[in-house]
Design an enzyme around this catalytic site. Structure first.
Site, PDB file in Angstrom:
ATOM      1  N   ASP A  37       0.863  -1.183   0.000  1.00  8.19           N
ATOM      2  CA  ASP A  37       0.000   0.000   0.000  1.00  8.19           C
ATOM      3  C   ASP A  37       0.899   1.232   0.000  1.00  8.19           C
ATOM      4  OD1 ASP A  37      -2.261   1.870   0.601  1.00  8.19           O
ATOM      5  OD2 ASP A  37      -3.348   0.007   0.943  1.00  8.19           O
ATOM      6  N   HIS A  47       2.219   1.996  -3.160  1.00  7.56           N
ATOM      7  CA  HIS A  47       1.320   2.992  -3.753  1.00  7.56           C
ATOM      8  C   HIS A  47       1.890   4.395  -3.687  1.00  7.56           C
ATOM      9  CE1 HIS A  47      -2.452   0.224  -3.152  1.00  7.56           C
ATOM     10  NE2 HIS A  47      -1.513  -0.324  -3.907  1.00  7.56           N
TER      11      HIS A  47
END
Length: 394
Positions: free
Chosen positions: A217, A240
């Protein structure tokens, strides 16, 4: 435009320049309190006894976790303490393999209400593969725990730490001031769900430098109430990217200001540098942000502002975002985009982004097809060579 000063108290800066190991004069070795370095015996009680002894020491003290593997269940190291503390880890600390052992505790290792604390060295392995499998299967799973958390902690050094296989976030910093994070490595598979590297919120005076984050993430998620945050020499990927937000989840929400991300490399990430907010009313804001001297390597969204954030794409709010974004600079950002749309600035219709500066941007898609940009309600200035072509409105 004047770059914001990232300031820390002078005394704290001087302390970080001193060999922190020399500050401790009293040692509390967890093995002396019954911890077993076999990776199978629960050492939680022994760690707590060592902490309590160090916390009560009138002199600077060190909790020592020596070579070996120590099993640790959910634990809170709570203050206030009498003097400066160092938590020195040479060995490896592992979580129970059964993810249900944590219940709804929220944290695996929590430092709370402590001043002048250093966490130095060691490997922390949350062994979360079973939890990830539960999440991916759609079963009724517990919410997951953050591996290492700092709540209401001031004057913090986190150095040389490795966190592996977190259930959710590796390291959380919440309601803290004056935090130095250096030479840290956070590792989880790229497909592990919600394994943020760092989650920072409601904190002031944070420096993160010389670290590597490989996770599933956000490498760094910057939440409401964060001020004076400097990130430099970061290697991010997979993951991310670095995200400010998500913001605007609540109507009354603190803002984010004075954030700098510099001299960093993003490799194979979903995003490079991102600002994201929900499309609903909010008192939140983002201002005085500098993204500069960054390299993108095959990044899907190298530069992105998304004020219609809704990851599930179901039941998404439809009002314009109330989060006001202003004075954001993108300078000397180069590299390759994994998608043709290398720059996407989608701002709020009711609160357009203002004071956006693009300077010396060179992002390419492939040798045949040029990269493109897309803007909506984004106002600002372009300087130098901008590739893809700037879509800002003046």
């Amino acid at each position: 435009m004047t770059k914001p000063a990232i300031t820390l108290p002078l005394l704290f800066i001087l302390l970080t320049l001193i060999d922190i190991s020399s500050c401790a004069s009293t040692v509390f070795n967890v093995v002396s309190f019954g911890a077993k370095p076999d990776g199978a015996t629960d050492s939680t009680a022994a760690f707590l006894k060592a902490w309590q002894g160090a916390c009560a020491s009138a002199a600077s003290a060190t909790v020592v976790v020596p070579t070996g593997t120590f099993l640790l269940k959910a634990v809170t190291f709570r203050g206030p303490c009498k003097s400066r503390l160092q938590f020195q880890v040479t060995g490896t600390v592992v979580a129970p393999t059964d993810y249900r052992a944590f219940g709804n505790s929220g944290s695996w290792i929590l430092f709370a209400n402590v001043n002048k604390i250093s966490l130095v060295g060691g490997t922390f392995d949350a062994r979360a593969s079973g939890f990830w499998s539960c999440r991916k299967s759609g079963q009724n799973c517990p919410p997951g725990v953050r591996s290492i958390s700092f709540n209401s902690v001031n004057d913090v050094i986190i150095s040389g730490v490795k966190s592996m296989n977190s259930q959710v976030t590796h390291v959380t910093v919440n309601r803290c001031t004056n935090v130095v994070i250096r030479n840290v490595r956070l590792v989880a598979p790229g497909n592990s769900p919600n394994t943020d590297g760092f989650d920072i919120q409601s904190s002031t005076g944070i420096t993160l430098t010389g670290s590597t984050i490989q996770t599933g993430d956000d490498c760094v998620a910057i939440g409401p109430g964060t001020r004076n945050f400097l990130i430099s020499k970061l290697a991010c990927g997979p993951g991310h990217g670095v995200s400010i937000g998500s913001l605007g989840k609540e109507l009354k929400e603190d803002g984010v200001e004075n954030v700098t991300v510099s001299s960093s490399v993003f490799t194979g990430t979903q995003n490079g540098v991102r600002i994201k907010s929900w499309a609903r009313p909010s008192t939140g804001f983002v201002k005085n942000v500098f993204f500069q001297d960054l390299i993108m390597k095959n990044v899907e969204n190298p530069i992105i502002i998304d004020q219609n954030y809704c990851p599930s794409h179901q039941g998404c709010p439809t009002e314009p975002s109330g989060v006001k974004i202003s004075q954001v600079t993108y300078k000397n950002i180069q590299g390759t985009s994994a998608t043709q749309q290398a720059m996407k600035l989608m701002c709020s219709k009711s609160n357009p982004c203002t004071g956006i500066t693009l300077q010396d941007i060179k992002l390419t898609f492939n040798k045949v097809t040029p990269a493109t940009s897309l803007c909506s309600n984004a106002l600002g200035t372009s300087l130098g060579v901008i590739q893809p072509t700037s879509c800002l409105n003046r």
